[in-house]
Design an enzyme around this catalytic site. Structure first.
Site, PDB file in Angstrom:
ATOM      1  N   HIS A 106       0.776  -1.273  -0.110  1.00 33.05           N
ATOM      2  CA  HIS A 106      -0.090   0.089   0.090  1.00 33.05           C
ATOM      3  C   HIS A 106       0.955   1.203   0.163  1.00 33.05           C
ATOM      4  O   HIS A 106       0.417   2.189   0.636  1.00 33.05           O
ATOM      5  CB  HIS A 106      -0.835   0.025   1.269  1.00 33.05           C
ATOM      6  CG  HIS A 106      -2.036  -0.931   1.134  1.00 33.05           C
ATOM      7  ND1 HIS A 106      -2.649  -1.373  -0.255  1.00 33.05           N
ATOM      8  CD2 HIS A 106      -2.836  -1.557   2.053  1.00 33.05           C
ATOM      9  CE1 HIS A 106      -3.611  -2.295   0.175  1.00 33.05           C
ATOM     10  NE2 HIS A 106      -3.816  -2.201   1.390  1.00 33.05           N
ATOM     11  N   HIS A 179      -9.840   2.870  -0.019  1.00 31.78           N
ATOM     12  CA  HIS A 179      -9.656   1.530   0.942  1.00 31.78           C
ATOM     13  C   HIS A 179     -10.831   1.742   2.081  1.00 31.78           C
ATOM     14  O   HIS A 179     -10.548   1.612   3.223  1.00 31.78           O
ATOM     15  CB  HIS A 179      -8.376   1.484   1.508  1.00 31.78           C
ATOM     16  CG  HIS A 179      -7.788   0.058   2.139  1.00 31.78           C
ATOM     17  ND1 HIS A 179      -8.763  -0.607   2.976  1.00 31.78           N
ATOM     18  CD2 HIS A 179      -6.745  -0.844   1.674  1.00 31.78           C
ATOM     19  CE1 HIS A 179      -8.115  -1.909   3.005  1.00 31.78           C
ATOM     20  NE2 HIS A 179      -7.066  -1.992   2.166  1.00 31.78           N
ATOM     21  N   GLU A 316     -11.574  -2.930  -3.418  1.00 28.68           N
ATOM     22  CA  GLU A 316     -10.796  -2.282  -3.823  1.00 28.68           C
ATOM     23  C   GLU A 316     -10.285  -2.311  -5.299  1.00 28.68           C
ATOM     24  O   GLU A 316      -9.727  -3.495  -5.688  1.00 28.68           O
ATOM     25  CB  GLU A 316      -9.215  -2.414  -3.063  1.00 28.68           C
ATOM     26  CG  GLU A 316      -9.607  -2.324  -1.415  1.00 28.68           C
ATOM     27  CD  GLU A 316      -8.367  -3.102  -0.704  1.00 28.68           C
ATOM     28  OE1 GLU A 316      -7.144  -2.759  -0.877  1.00 28.68           O
ATOM     29  OE2 GLU A 316      -8.745  -3.953   0.149  1.00 28.68           O
TER      30      GLU A 316
END
Ligand code: GLA
Length: 351
Positions: A106, A179, A316
Site C-alpha cells: 500500500h 480503501h 478495492e
C-alpha cells in the site's frame, strides 16, 4: 446540498487537516479529510429512510496518523503488495520500502494515506472536491516526481464518483485505489458475514503464502471464490479451501468481466436487513476483496466503537497486485508525461 468545510485537527507535525462534508438532495452525506484524501464517513439511508454511517473510521486525526488499517484512505503510489519491494522499469531496478515482512504494501511506510493533500477545488454547485498531492522523486523508492489528484463528486442519483489523475516526469508505477471498509448495516454493527456479495468475475489470482499473486488465473467455478451469483460473504469463509486459509478469509484479487467499462456492473453488496445496496463500477481491470481479516478489536473507531475481525468488507478496484513483476496482466506503468486516469463509482441504493 453542497459542501461544508470544517477544521478536523492538526497532525503531530502541526499541519492543519480540514474536513469537507459533501451532501446530495437525498440526504446522503460523505465526509472527506485532507489527510490521506480519506473518506471518514458515508451516511446513507436504509429502505425505511433511516440514515447510518456505513464506513469504518476514526473520530480524530491522531488515530488516523497512528492507525495502520487504511480506513477510507487513498492508497498509492501502488495499492497492495509488491514482492520483496522490487521491480524494474526500462531495465533499471528500484527498491521500495518493505513494510509487510519483505514485501512493499500500500505505497510503503508513508504512503498516500499518511500525507496531507491540498484541497485544490471546492465546487459546491457541482458537489465536487478535488484534492491533490505532489509525490517527489524517490518517495518510498518510486521513480519520478508525480503530481496526483483525486476528485470526489456526489451526485443526486446517489453516486460517489472517484476520479484519479496523475502525471510524472519519469516512467513510473501508479496503481491507486480507495480503501473504504463498508458495513451496510452501519459501522457499529460488528459483522459483515451476513452481507450478500456479487462479483462480476469468472477468475481470480491465487496467492502464495506471502499473499502475492502466483501469476496465473484460476476459475472460480466450484470454489468458495465464486460470487457470480449473490452469496453470503460468510457462507464459505470458514471452508478448508487452501486459498481462504492463506488469506485468513477473503483477501484476493478478482479479474473483472467489466474489463474497464465504467457502465458495466463490477460488484454489488447487499444487506438484506437494512435493505442497503452498494454497487461498484470502475475503469480498472481488477478488484481486491478484503473481508477485514486483520481487524482484531484493537482499533477504537468512531464513537468509541471497537471494530472486530470481519466487521467490514473492502472493495478495492485496481490493477492486479504485484503485476509490475508479472507479464500476464495489464501493466501499471505510467510513462513519462502520460496521464494516469482512473474512475471508480460507488452507487448507494436500497432494495
Ligand atoms: C489489503 C490487503 C490486506 C491488508 C489490508 C489492510 O486489502 O490485501 O492484506 O493489508 O489491505 O490491512
Amino acid at each position: 446540498m453542497g459542501i461544508i468545510k470544517e477544521h478536523f485537527g492538526k497532525t503531530v507535525s502541526g499541519i492543519d487537516v480540514d474536513k469537507f462534508i459533501l451532501s446530495n438532495a437525498n440526504g446522503i452525506e460523505i465526509t472527506i479529510i485532507t489527510y490521506g484524501a480519506t473518506i471518514t464517513s458515508i451516511i446513507a439511508p436504509d429502505k425505511f429512510g433511516n440514515f447510518e454511517d456505513i464506513v469504518l473510521g476514526y473520530d480524530d486525526i491522531s488515530s488516523y496518523e497512528s492507525g495502520n488499517k487504511y480506513f477510507g484512505a487513498v492508497i498509492g503510489r501502488s495499492a497492495n503488495r509488491i514482492e520483496k519491494g522490487r521491480f524494474a522499469i526500462n531495465g533499471k531496478e528500484y527498491r521500495l520500502a518493505q513494510n509487510d515482512n519483505t514485501n512493499h504494501l500500500h505505497g510503503g511506510i508513508v504512503g498516500f494515506d499518511k500525507v496531507v493533500w491540498t484541497a485544490e477545488k471546492v465546487d459546491s454547485a457541482d458537489n465536487q472536491l478535488k484534492l491533490s498531492y505532489f509525490s517527489p522523486d524517490n518517495e518510498e523508492g518510486y521513480p519520478g516526481n508525480l503530481k496526483v489528484s483525486v476528485t470526489y463528486t456526489v451526485t443526486d442519483d446517489n453516486k460517489l464518483i472517484i476520479a484519479y489523475e496523475g502525471i510524472c516526469d519519469k516512467d513510473t508505477l501508479v496503481n491507486l485505489t480507495n480503501h473504504s471498509y463498508f458495513n451496510l448495516t452501519g459501522e457499529g454493527s460488528k459483522q459483515v458475514l451476513n452481507h450478500k456479495l456479487f462479483i462480476n468475475s469468472d477468475e481470480y489470482t491465487p496467492i502464495d503464502n506471502n499473499s502475492i499473486p502466483i501469476g496465473y488465473l484460476s476459475s472460480v467455478i466450484d470454489t468458495p471464490m465464486d460470487f457470480r451469483q449473490l452469496k453470503y460473504i460468510g457462507s464459505e469463509i470458514e471452508s478448508g479451501f487452501q486459498q481462504i486459509q492463506i488469506g485468513q478469509g477473503y483477501d484476493h484479487n478478482w479479474m473483472l468481466n467489466s474489463k474497464g467499462d465504467i457502465n458495466t456492473l463490477a460488484s454489488r453488496l447487499i444487506d438484506e436487513a437494512s435493505g442497503r445496496v452498494l454497487e461498484v463500477y470502475t475503469t480498472k481491470p481488477a478488484m481486491q476483496v478484503y473481508t477485514a481479516n486483520f481487524l482484531d478489536g484493537s482499533d477504537i473507531g468512531k464513537g468509541n466503537i471497537v471494530y472486530p475481525r470481519r466487521s467490514a468488507v473492502c472493495l478495492e478496484t485496481q490493477f492486479v497486485p504485484n503485476c509490475i513483476n508479472c507479464d500476464n496482466f495489464p501493466s501499471p506503468i505510467l510513462k513519462c508525461g502520460d496521464k494516469y486516469n482512473h474512475c471508480t463509482i460507488f452507487k448507494f441504493g436500497t432494495l
